[in-house]
Write a protein that holds these residues in place. Structure first.
Motif, PDB file in Angstrom:
ATOM      1  N   LEU A  74      23.460  18.570   2.961  1.00  0.00           N
ATOM      2  CA  LEU A  74      22.551  17.465   2.673  1.00  0.00           C
ATOM      3  C   LEU A  74      21.152  17.884   3.109  1.00  0.00           C
ATOM      4  O   LEU A  74      20.936  18.214   4.274  1.00  0.00           O
ATOM      5  N   VAL A  75      20.216  17.888   2.161  1.00  0.00           N
ATOM      6  CA  VAL A  75      18.863  18.353   2.443  1.00  0.00           C
ATOM      7  C   VAL A  75      17.860  17.306   1.963  1.00  0.00           C
ATOM      8  O   VAL A  75      18.049  16.683   0.921  1.00  0.00           O
ATOM      9  N   PHE A  76      16.810  17.113   2.740  1.00  0.00           N
ATOM     10  CA  PHE A  76      15.724  16.209   2.367  1.00  0.00           C
ATOM     11  C   PHE A  76      14.482  17.036   2.098  1.00  0.00           C
ATOM     12  O   PHE A  76      14.191  17.992   2.813  1.00  0.00           O
ATOM     13  N   ARG A  77      13.736  16.655   1.053  1.00  0.00           N
ATOM     14  CA  ARG A  77      12.457  17.322   0.841  1.00  0.00           C
ATOM     15  C   ARG A  77      11.419  16.300   0.394  1.00  0.00           C
ATOM     16  O   ARG A  77      11.690  15.375  -0.366  1.00  0.00           O
ATOM     17  N   SER A  78      10.207  16.462   0.934  1.00  0.00           N
ATOM     18  CA  SER A  78       9.071  15.599   0.636  1.00  0.00           C
ATOM     19  C   SER A  78       7.950  16.468   0.093  1.00  0.00           C
ATOM     20  O   SER A  78       7.500  17.395   0.772  1.00  0.00           O
ATOM     21  N   LEU A  79       7.511  16.169  -1.133  1.00  0.00           N
ATOM     22  CA  LEU A  79       6.457  16.951  -1.770  1.00  0.00           C
ATOM     23  C   LEU A  79       5.366  16.018  -2.281  1.00  0.00           C
ATOM     24  O   LEU A  79       5.663  14.953  -2.828  1.00  0.00           O
ATOM     25  N   GLY A  80       4.117  16.424  -2.105  1.00  0.00           N
ATOM     26  CA  GLY A  80       2.988  15.661  -2.618  1.00  0.00           C
ATOM     27  C   GLY A  80       2.115  16.540  -3.489  1.00  0.00           C
ATOM     28  O   GLY A  80       2.026  17.754  -3.264  1.00  0.00           O
ATOM     29  N   ALA A  81       1.477  15.934  -4.483  1.00  0.00           N
ATOM     30  CA  ALA A  81       0.558  16.691  -5.338  1.00  0.00           C
ATOM     31  C   ALA A  81      -0.610  17.194  -4.500  1.00  0.00           C
ATOM     32  O   ALA A  81      -1.196  16.440  -3.716  1.00  0.00           O
ATOM     33  N   THR A  82      -0.951  18.449  -4.638  1.00  0.00           N
ATOM     34  CA  THR A  82      -2.048  19.029  -3.875  1.00  0.00           C
ATOM     35  C   THR A  82      -3.355  18.304  -4.200  1.00  0.00           C
ATOM     36  O   THR A  82      -3.748  18.201  -5.367  1.00  0.00           O
ATOM     37  N   GLY A  83      -3.988  17.761  -3.170  1.00  0.00           N
ATOM     38  CA  GLY A  83      -5.246  17.054  -3.354  1.00  0.00           C
ATOM     39  C   GLY A  83      -5.105  15.648  -3.897  1.00  0.00           C
ATOM     40  O   GLY A  83      -6.105  15.009  -4.227  1.00  0.00           O
ATOM     41  N   GLY A  84      -3.886  15.114  -3.975  1.00  0.00           N
ATOM     42  CA  GLY A  84      -3.683  13.768  -4.506  1.00  0.00           C
ATOM     43  C   GLY A  84      -2.811  12.936  -3.581  1.00  0.00           C
ATOM     44  O   GLY A  84      -2.391  13.394  -2.519  1.00  0.00           O
ATOM     45  N   SER A  85      -2.520  11.696  -3.988  1.00  0.00           N
ATOM     46  CA  SER A  85      -1.723  10.791  -3.157  1.00  0.00           C
ATOM     47  C   SER A  85      -0.304  10.591  -3.688  1.00  0.00           C
ATOM     48  O   SER A  85       0.530  10.029  -3.006  1.00  0.00           O
ATOM     49  N   ILE A  86      -0.033  11.069  -4.899  1.00  0.00           N
ATOM     50  CA  ILE A  86       1.294  10.905  -5.469  1.00  0.00           C
ATOM     51  C   ILE A  86       2.284  11.804  -4.727  1.00  0.00           C
ATOM     52  O   ILE A  86       1.939  12.922  -4.336  1.00  0.00           O
ATOM     53  N   VAL A 123       0.843  -1.195   0.000  1.00  0.00           N
ATOM     54  CA  VAL A 123       0.000   0.000   0.000  1.00  0.00           C
ATOM     55  C   VAL A 123       0.881   1.249   0.000  1.00  0.00           C
ATOM     56  O   VAL A 123       2.048   1.213   0.370  1.00  0.00           O
ATOM     57  N   THR A 124       0.288   2.360  -0.409  1.00  0.00           N
ATOM     58  CA  THR A 124       1.038   3.585  -0.647  1.00  0.00           C
ATOM     59  C   THR A 124       1.787   4.064   0.589  1.00  0.00           C
ATOM     60  O   THR A 124       2.974   4.399   0.531  1.00  0.00           O
ATOM     61  N   HIS A 125       1.100   4.102   1.748  1.00  0.00           N
ATOM     62  CA  HIS A 125       1.761   4.657   2.931  1.00  0.00           C
ATOM     63  C   HIS A 125       2.923   3.774   3.375  1.00  0.00           C
ATOM     64  O   HIS A 125       3.927   4.266   3.878  1.00  0.00           O
ATOM     65  N   GLU A 126       2.822   2.451   3.168  1.00  0.00           N
ATOM     66  CA  GLU A 126       3.935   1.567   3.510  1.00  0.00           C
ATOM     67  C   GLU A 126       5.115   1.788   2.555  1.00  0.00           C
ATOM     68  O   GLU A 126       6.274   1.770   2.964  1.00  0.00           O
ATOM     69  N   PHE A 127       4.801   1.992   1.281  1.00  0.00           N
ATOM     70  CA  PHE A 127       5.856   2.241   0.313  1.00  0.00           C
ATOM     71  C   PHE A 127       6.611   3.520   0.654  1.00  0.00           C
ATOM     72  O   PHE A 127       7.845   3.559   0.635  1.00  0.00           O
ATOM     73  N   HIS A 128       5.885   4.576   0.980  1.00  0.00           N
ATOM     74  CA  HIS A 128       6.532   5.843   1.316  1.00  0.00           C
ATOM     75  C   HIS A 128       7.345   5.729   2.598  1.00  0.00           C
ATOM     76  O   HIS A 128       8.408   6.339   2.719  1.00  0.00           O
ATOM     77  N   ALA A 129       6.859   4.943   3.562  1.00  0.00           N
ATOM     78  CA  ALA A 129       7.612   4.742   4.807  1.00  0.00           C
ATOM     79  C   ALA A 129       8.930   4.037   4.521  1.00  0.00           C
ATOM     80  O   ALA A 129       9.978   4.403   5.057  1.00  0.00           O
ATOM     81  N   PHE A 130       8.874   3.009   3.651  1.00  0.00           N
ATOM     82  CA  PHE A 130      10.119   2.325   3.324  1.00  0.00           C
ATOM     83  C   PHE A 130      11.039   3.220   2.495  1.00  0.00           C
ATOM     84  O   PHE A 130      12.257   3.228   2.693  1.00  0.00           O
ATOM     85  N   GLN A 131      10.461   3.976   1.566  1.00  0.00           N
ATOM     86  CA  GLN A 131      11.278   4.873   0.748  1.00  0.00           C
ATOM     87  C   GLN A 131      12.003   5.886   1.630  1.00  0.00           C
ATOM     88  O   GLN A 131      13.176   6.202   1.405  1.00  0.00           O
ATOM     89  N   MET A 132      11.314   6.385   2.655  1.00  0.00           N
ATOM     90  CA  MET A 132      11.932   7.318   3.599  1.00  0.00           C
ATOM     91  C   MET A 132      13.101   6.646   4.309  1.00  0.00           C
ATOM     92  O   MET A 132      14.195   7.223   4.445  1.00  0.00           O
ATOM     93  N   LYS A 133      12.902   5.425   4.764  1.00  0.00           N
ATOM     94  CA  LYS A 133      13.970   4.685   5.440  1.00  0.00           C
ATOM     95  C   LYS A 133      15.138   4.453   4.478  1.00  0.00           C
ATOM     96  O   LYS A 133      16.313   4.574   4.854  1.00  0.00           O
ATOM     97  N   PHE A 134      14.826   4.119   3.243  1.00  0.00           N
ATOM     98  CA  PHE A 134      15.838   3.860   2.221  1.00  0.00           C
ATOM     99  C   PHE A 134      16.698   5.106   2.001  1.00  0.00           C
ATOM    100  O   PHE A 134      17.934   5.039   1.943  1.00  0.00           O
ATOM    101  N   ILE A 135      16.047   6.260   1.874  1.00  0.00           N
ATOM    102  CA  ILE A 135      16.764   7.518   1.669  1.00  0.00           C
ATOM    103  C   ILE A 135      17.618   7.856   2.885  1.00  0.00           C
ATOM    104  O   ILE A 135      18.776   8.278   2.766  1.00  0.00           O
ATOM    105  N   GLN A 136      17.055   7.661   4.082  1.00  0.00           N
ATOM    106  CA  GLN A 136      17.813   7.940   5.304  1.00  0.00           C
ATOM    107  C   GLN A 136      19.060   7.066   5.392  1.00  0.00           C
ATOM    108  O   GLN A 136      20.127   7.542   5.802  1.00  0.00           O
ATOM    109  N   CYS A 137      18.943   5.806   5.002  1.00  0.00           N
ATOM    110  CA  CYS A 137      20.104   4.915   5.041  1.00  0.00           C
ATOM    111  C   CYS A 137      21.198   5.403   4.107  1.00  0.00           C
ATOM    112  O   CYS A 137      22.388   5.411   4.459  1.00  0.00           O
ATOM    113  N   ARG A 138      20.821   5.817   2.903  1.00  0.00           N
ATOM    114  CA  ARG A 138      21.812   6.319   1.964  1.00  0.00           C
ATOM    115  C   ARG A 138      22.433   7.612   2.478  1.00  0.00           C
ATOM    116  O   ARG A 138      23.639   7.850   2.308  1.00  0.00           O
TER     117      ARG A 138
END
Length: 253
Positions: A217-229, A98-113
């Protein structure tokens, strides 16, 4: 006679000191120029030093992830329990549905790198990046590559804009920033663009490419306004002169 000898010695000593003073001053300036700017790690990365970042790479997570069926068949160990288990693994190799699990793992993946980069970071000799950490509206100096990229086409277009020196604000005139709640402590800004919103966190400063100049080193998280992407990514940025738009050394995603 002794008076003359002593007077001559004094005169020679004064002349020697006068002659040496420019060399002493030059040596002091050279030593000051080579003084180290230590690596800084911000709270958002959940580490306080390169040593702690290195330790975090081997620390086990609360719950493991599993590789997808058929992905990386040569790997005998199918569970991922720590950052070091991610070597050779891509985000899409992991079993998240599911989407929220994917984003949680992606966040962890980025943090590890990011932790890997910080663990290897060196002190810097010169910095032209630190002022950005306290800017209320850094869109004019951050590169266009930080704008949201919801497709490969977007990523290519923004990377090209960044290479030509365009800023984030140049490609999104509606861009604005606000201090996030507890933003001063977490070095975090809320971001609002023309068609997206999210946040930006400063994670670390240090010399990440061994050229003597301090990078950020900067992190940024952006989502489409009104969407889930969403688009999550971290960037290693640098600047080798006091003014101008930052350059992208590396994108972590």
């Amino acid at each position: 006679m002794s008076m003359n000898i002593n007077g001559t010695r004094t005169l020679l000593t004064l002349l020697s000191l006068t002659w040496l003073m420019p060399f002493v001053a030059a040596h002091a300036q050279k030593r000051e120029a080579s003084a180290s700017l230590p690596v800084q790690v911000m709270p958002g990365l959940q580490a306080t030093s390169p040593e702690e970042a290195a330790a975090a790479l081997t620390r086990e997570w609360r719950a493991p992830y599993t590789l997808r069926e058929g992905k990386l068949p040569a790997r005998r160990e199918r569970e991922l329990r720590r950052c070091t288990d991610l070597d050779g693994v891509g985000v899409n190799d992991v079993d998240v549905t599911v989407t929220h699990e994917f984003h949680a793992f992606q966040m962890k993946f980025i943090q590890c790198r990011a932790l890997q980069r910080v663990a290897r970071a060196q002190p810097s000799r010169v910095s032209h990046v630190r002022e950005v950490l306290t800017m209320k509206a850094p869109g004019e100096v951050l590169p266009a590559a930080l704008a949201a990229a919801f497709s490969d086409e977007d990523a290519g277009r923004l990377a090209k804009a960044a290479r030509t020196g365009r800023s984030w604000h140049d490609v999104d005139k509606a861009l604005r920033f606000e201090m996030a709640p507890n933003g001063a402590q977490w070095r975090e800004l809320q971001v609002q663009g023309e068609s997206d919103e999210g946040y930006l966190q400063w994670w670390a400063t240090g010399d990440f490419n061994a050229d003597g100049y301090e990078d950020v080193l900067v992190f940024r998280s952006l989502g489409a306004t009104g969407g889930s992407i969403a688009d999550l990514a971290a960037f290693v940025l640098t600047r080798t002169q006091p003014k101008g738009v930052f350059q992208v050394l590396e994108r972590l995603r």
